[in-house]
Design a protein around this motif. Structure first.
Motif, PDB file in Angstrom:
ATOM      1  N   PRO A 128       1.184  -1.288  -0.010  1.00 26.99           N
ATOM      2  CA  PRO A 128      -0.159   0.115   0.432  1.00 26.99           C
ATOM      3  C   PRO A 128       1.281   1.320  -0.137  1.00 26.99           C
ATOM      4  CG  PRO A 128      -0.253  -0.890   1.955  1.00 26.99           C
ATOM      5  CD  PRO A 128       1.026  -1.960   1.316  1.00 26.99           C
ATOM      6  N   THR A 129       0.758   1.795  -1.011  1.00 24.21           N
ATOM      7  CA  THR A 129       1.095   3.614  -0.905  1.00 24.21           C
ATOM      8  C   THR A 129       0.012   4.007  -1.838  1.00 24.21           C
ATOM      9  OG1 THR A 129       3.304   4.421  -1.716  1.00 24.21           O
ATOM     10  CG2 THR A 129       2.163   3.569  -3.455  1.00 24.21           C
ATOM     11  N   LEU A 130       1.037   5.594  -2.064  1.00 23.31           N
ATOM     12  CA  LEU A 130       0.273   7.412  -2.496  1.00 23.31           C
ATOM     13  C   LEU A 130       0.893   7.263  -3.714  1.00 23.31           C
ATOM     14  CD1 LEU A 130       0.837   8.799   0.980  1.00 23.31           C
ATOM     15  CD2 LEU A 130      -0.577   7.793  -0.002  1.00 23.31           C
ATOM     16  N   PRO A 131       0.058   8.276  -5.054  1.00 24.33           N
ATOM     17  CA  PRO A 131       0.522   7.903  -5.973  1.00 24.33           C
ATOM     18  C   PRO A 131       2.389   8.854  -5.858  1.00 24.33           C
ATOM     19  CG  PRO A 131      -1.461   8.624  -6.067  1.00 24.33           C
ATOM     20  CD  PRO A 131      -0.838   8.323  -4.440  1.00 24.33           C
TER      21      PRO A 131
ATOM     22  N   LEU B   6      -7.707   1.586 -16.889  1.00 27.43           N
ATOM     23  CA  LEU B   6      -7.348   2.492 -17.521  1.00 27.43           C
ATOM     24  C   LEU B   6      -7.939   3.415 -17.829  1.00 27.43           C
ATOM     25  CD1 LEU B   6      -5.552  -0.677 -19.237  1.00 27.43           C
ATOM     26  CD2 LEU B   6      -4.282   1.313 -17.831  1.00 27.43           C
ATOM     27  N   ALA B   7      -9.379   3.238 -17.848  1.00 36.04           N
ATOM     28  CA  ALA B   7     -10.462   4.526 -17.607  1.00 36.04           C
ATOM     29  C   ALA B   7     -10.359   5.329 -17.265  1.00 36.04           C
ATOM     30  CB  ALA B   7     -11.626   3.361 -18.130  1.00 36.04           C
ATOM     31  N   GLY B   8      -9.687   5.801 -15.657  1.00 34.26           N
ATOM     32  CA  GLY B   8      -9.541   6.396 -14.429  1.00 34.26           C
ATOM     33  C   GLY B   8      -9.966   6.628 -13.325  1.00 34.26           C
TER      34      GLY B   8
ATOM     35  N   PRO C  34      -0.897   8.517 -16.702  1.00 44.27           N
ATOM     36  CA  PRO C  34       0.233   8.011 -16.782  1.00 44.27           C
ATOM     37  C   PRO C  34       0.947   6.836 -15.645  1.00 44.27           C
ATOM     38  CG  PRO C  34      -0.215   9.799 -17.114  1.00 44.27           C
ATOM     39  CD  PRO C  34      -1.220   9.644 -16.820  1.00 44.27           C
ATOM     40  N   LEU C  35       0.972   7.069 -15.081  1.00 47.00           N
ATOM     41  CA  LEU C  35       1.313   5.809 -13.723  1.00 47.00           C
ATOM     42  C   LEU C  35       0.660   5.252 -13.591  1.00 47.00           C
ATOM     43  CD1 LEU C  35       4.049   6.365 -11.248  1.00 47.00           C
ATOM     44  CD2 LEU C  35       2.021   7.116  -9.533  1.00 47.00           C
ATOM     45  N   ILE C  36      -0.657   5.045 -13.341  1.00 43.51           N
ATOM     46  CA  ILE C  36      -1.381   3.506 -13.944  1.00 43.51           C
ATOM     47  C   ILE C  36      -0.628   2.726 -15.108  1.00 43.51           C
ATOM     48  CG2 ILE C  36      -3.215   2.474 -15.025  1.00 43.51           C
ATOM     49  CD1 ILE C  36      -4.854   4.627 -13.185  1.00 43.51           C
TER      50      ILE C  36
ATOM     51  N   VAL D 231       9.446   5.532  -8.926  1.00 40.08           N
ATOM     52  CA  VAL D 231       9.788   5.251  -9.973  1.00 40.08           C
ATOM     53  C   VAL D 231      10.981   6.312 -10.727  1.00 40.08           C
ATOM     54  CG1 VAL D 231       8.752   5.134 -12.843  1.00 40.08           C
ATOM     55  CG2 VAL D 231       7.683   4.217 -11.229  1.00 40.08           C
ATOM     56  N   LYS D 232      10.920   7.625 -10.770  1.00 36.85           N
ATOM     57  CA  LYS D 232      12.224   8.358 -10.540  1.00 36.85           C
ATOM     58  C   LYS D 232      13.475   7.670 -10.077  1.00 36.85           C
ATOM     59  CE  LYS D 232       9.519  12.833 -11.020  1.00 36.85           C
ATOM     60  NZ  LYS D 232       9.254  13.883 -10.997  1.00 36.85           N
ATOM     61  N   THR D 233      12.865   7.050  -9.097  1.00 35.15           N
ATOM     62  CA  THR D 233      14.310   6.673  -9.093  1.00 35.15           C
ATOM     63  C   THR D 233      15.141   5.044  -8.996  1.00 35.15           C
ATOM     64  OG1 THR D 233      13.400   5.979  -6.442  1.00 35.15           O
ATOM     65  CG2 THR D 233      14.552   8.264  -7.011  1.00 35.15           C
ATOM     66  N   GLY D 234      14.597   4.991 -10.192  1.00 33.10           N
ATOM     67  CA  GLY D 234      14.934   3.591 -10.931  1.00 33.10           C
ATOM     68  C   GLY D 234      14.100   2.168  -9.820  1.00 33.10           C
ATOM     69  N   PHE D 235      12.594   2.465  -9.384  1.00 34.89           N
ATOM     70  CA  PHE D 235      12.059   1.606  -9.196  1.00 34.89           C
ATOM     71  C   PHE D 235      12.135   0.077  -9.989  1.00 34.89           C
ATOM     72  CE2 PHE D 235       7.587   0.206  -7.870  1.00 34.89           C
ATOM     73  CZ  PHE D 235       7.986  -0.905  -6.748  1.00 34.89           C
ATOM     74  N   LEU D 236      11.604   0.677 -11.153  1.00 29.30           N
ATOM     75  CA  LEU D 236      10.903  -0.374 -11.760  1.00 29.30           C
ATOM     76  C   LEU D 236      12.041  -1.406 -12.756  1.00 29.30           C
ATOM     77  CD1 LEU D 236       7.954   1.659 -14.169  1.00 29.30           C
ATOM     78  CD2 LEU D 236       7.990  -0.729 -11.625  1.00 29.30           C
TER      79      LEU D 236
END
Length: 478
Positions: A221-224, A295-297, A257-259, A231-236
């Motif tokens: 569980p986390t926050l957007p 994906l539809a939001g 976009p994050l989804i 993601v910016k720090t290479g998580f993926l």
């Protein structure tokens, strides 16, 4: 009832059930630790219903304290150690705690593992027994204490676990503050489902990829905003090493976009947005199999047993304010009658409780919810609901201020940050406004202040044109 469900019913389970990077407890060991704290509470003469204000500390110790309060029928009031003195004093005045645990006068931390400490000393409290008061920023700029009882915790934990599919084979990583209901409920969700709970300090963001792999975490569980930073720090880059079954989100809108980034990089992991308020815990959770709605939001489908409707709908868009009814609706605000809260309502005939969320939604033909904005200028900063109008009222009191407007702008770290626009003829007013902002709660102290020497721009309806003000700010023309 609640403590038995969380701990005592699992005492024969030999597994490690909760861990951090230095300690780990089985249910029986955790129970013994809780009992040692309970002895301290009794020695101080505390009785069921008394409030205990707990300033958060190392997460595992915080969990033990919270459980000890539950076992003794005490009402815990969790607050952040980063909270300003003024805000904390207001909370103390509001709830009148019988005991404040801030690290200076705490229970003994000696380990107590003897068998006697593990004997079931059951105390059965009615299901309407109050368990916690969580203070939010409220919808008027003043902190309000949301009261949660055993019956709401039991209901919410059960229906959320069923929607998420949490089970004894899961391992949940919680790096969220336990002063927020999203973090706090990870404790309830894990223990109720038999999942193992792993705790990490929120200051250890850079270690999350390592911990996900080391502990073979299945639920995160986390926050957007946190996910975006990861993601910016290479998580993926480490995605192939993870065992994640799901990542859940709440607190802010989950950007499309994050989804897409997460679902493409982690096809075996369900991305699950949620929607809720402290006032009614969780309202909607996305079913893992409905990637089309994801994906539809959409932020999810209402939980079983929870009813929603829209009021004051716009005819052309179908958008209206969301009203929630069900067993997830909390007991109300501490010391404030429902009829005075402007948020809670009880049906006199049926006894059903409702929450007027102040959030704008549309609902599709299948019942999925789509967040469309916040009524009355609500800004979401680090999970706090901030009313821009409340800030405006405070700033209007500054001498020389002729007009003031507050809005929120996207922020990659906090979700949103507050921007204060002031019209004043004297340039020195800016300093006075900035000083006023510094006296506000900590999550508002980094608000931007822009000073205009001319009246605010207006739209065709004669109202302040916030969009034009934001353009002026971005172009640095003020």
């Amino acid at each position: 009832m609640l403590y038995w469900k969380l701990i005592e019913s699992h005492l024969s389970d030999p597994r490690i059930i909760i861990s951090n990077e230095s300690r780990e407890y089985t249910f029986r060991q955790l129970h013994a630790r809780v009992r040692s704290y309970s002895v301290f509470f009794r020695s101080r003469g505390l009785k069921a219903g008394d409030r205990v204000l707990i300033v958060d500390r190392e997460p595992l110790e915080t969990v033990v304290l919270l459980l000890a309060c539950i076992s003794e029928g005490l009402v815990f009031v969790p607050v952040s150690r980063h909270m300003g003195t003024k805000e904390r004093d207001e909370i103390v005045e509001s709830c009148s705690p019988a005991l404040i645990l801030d690290g200076e006068e705490d229970p003994t931390t000696e380990e107590v593992w003897d068998e006697e400490a593990c004997i079931k000393d059951r105390k059965q409290y009615p299901e309407d027994t109050l368990v916690y008061i969580i203070y939010t920023s409220g919808t008027e700029g003043t902190a309000k204490g949301v009261c949660g009882s055993q019956k709401q915790i039991l209901f919410c934990s059960d229906v959320i676990n069923r929607r998420l599919g949490n089970n004894p084979g899961d391992r949940i990583l919680c790096s969220l503050p336990l002063t927020f209901d999203y973090g706090l409920y990870q404790v309830f969700l894990a223990f109720m489902s038999g999942a193992q709970l792993y705790l990490s300090s929120r200051e250890m963001l850079q270690r999350i990829p390592y911990l996900l792999k080391k502990w073979k975490i299945t639920g995160f569980p986390t926050l957007p905003t946190v996910a975006a930073l990861l993601v910016k720090t290479g998580f993926l880059n480490h995605a192939d090493d993870f065992y994640l079954r799901y990542i859940s989100f709440t607190g802010e809108v989950l950007p499309l976009p994050l989804i897409r980034t997460l679902t493409e990089a982690m096809p075996r992991t369900s991305v699950i947005p949620m929607y809720g308020l402290t006032e009614c815990k969780r309202v909607a959770v996305m079913p893992a199999e409905r990637t089309d709605k994801l994906l539809a939001g959409s932020c999810g489908l209402p939980l079983d047993g929870v009813k929603v409707c829209l009021i004051n709908k716009e005819k052309d868009t179908g958008i209206g304010e969301l009203v929630v009814e069900g067993p997830n609706v909390m007991e109300g605000y501490w010391g404030i009658r429902d009829e005075d809260s402007g948020v809670f309502e009880s049906d006199r005939e049926t006894g059903r409780r409702r929450v007027y969320t102040g959030d704008l939604f549309r609902i599709d033909s299948e019942g999925f919810l789509y967040f469309c904005g916040r009524r009355n200028g609500i800004i979401k900063i680090r999970g706090y609901r901030v009313n821009g109008f409340g800030m405006e009222e405070m700033i209007r009191k500054v001498n020389g201020v002729k007009e003031v407007a507050v809005t929120g702008l996207p922020d990659p770290v906090t979700g949103e940050h507050a921007v204060v626009f002031v019209y004043a003829e004297d340039a020195s007013v800016r300093h006075a406004v900035e000083e006023t902002v510094r006296q506000m709660p900590f999550y508002l102290q980094n608000s931007e202040v822009f000073l205009l020497h001319t009246p605010f721009p207006r739209n065709r309806n004669g109202k302040t044109d916030i969009k034009k003000l934001c353009v002026l700010a971005k172009e640095a023309l003020i």
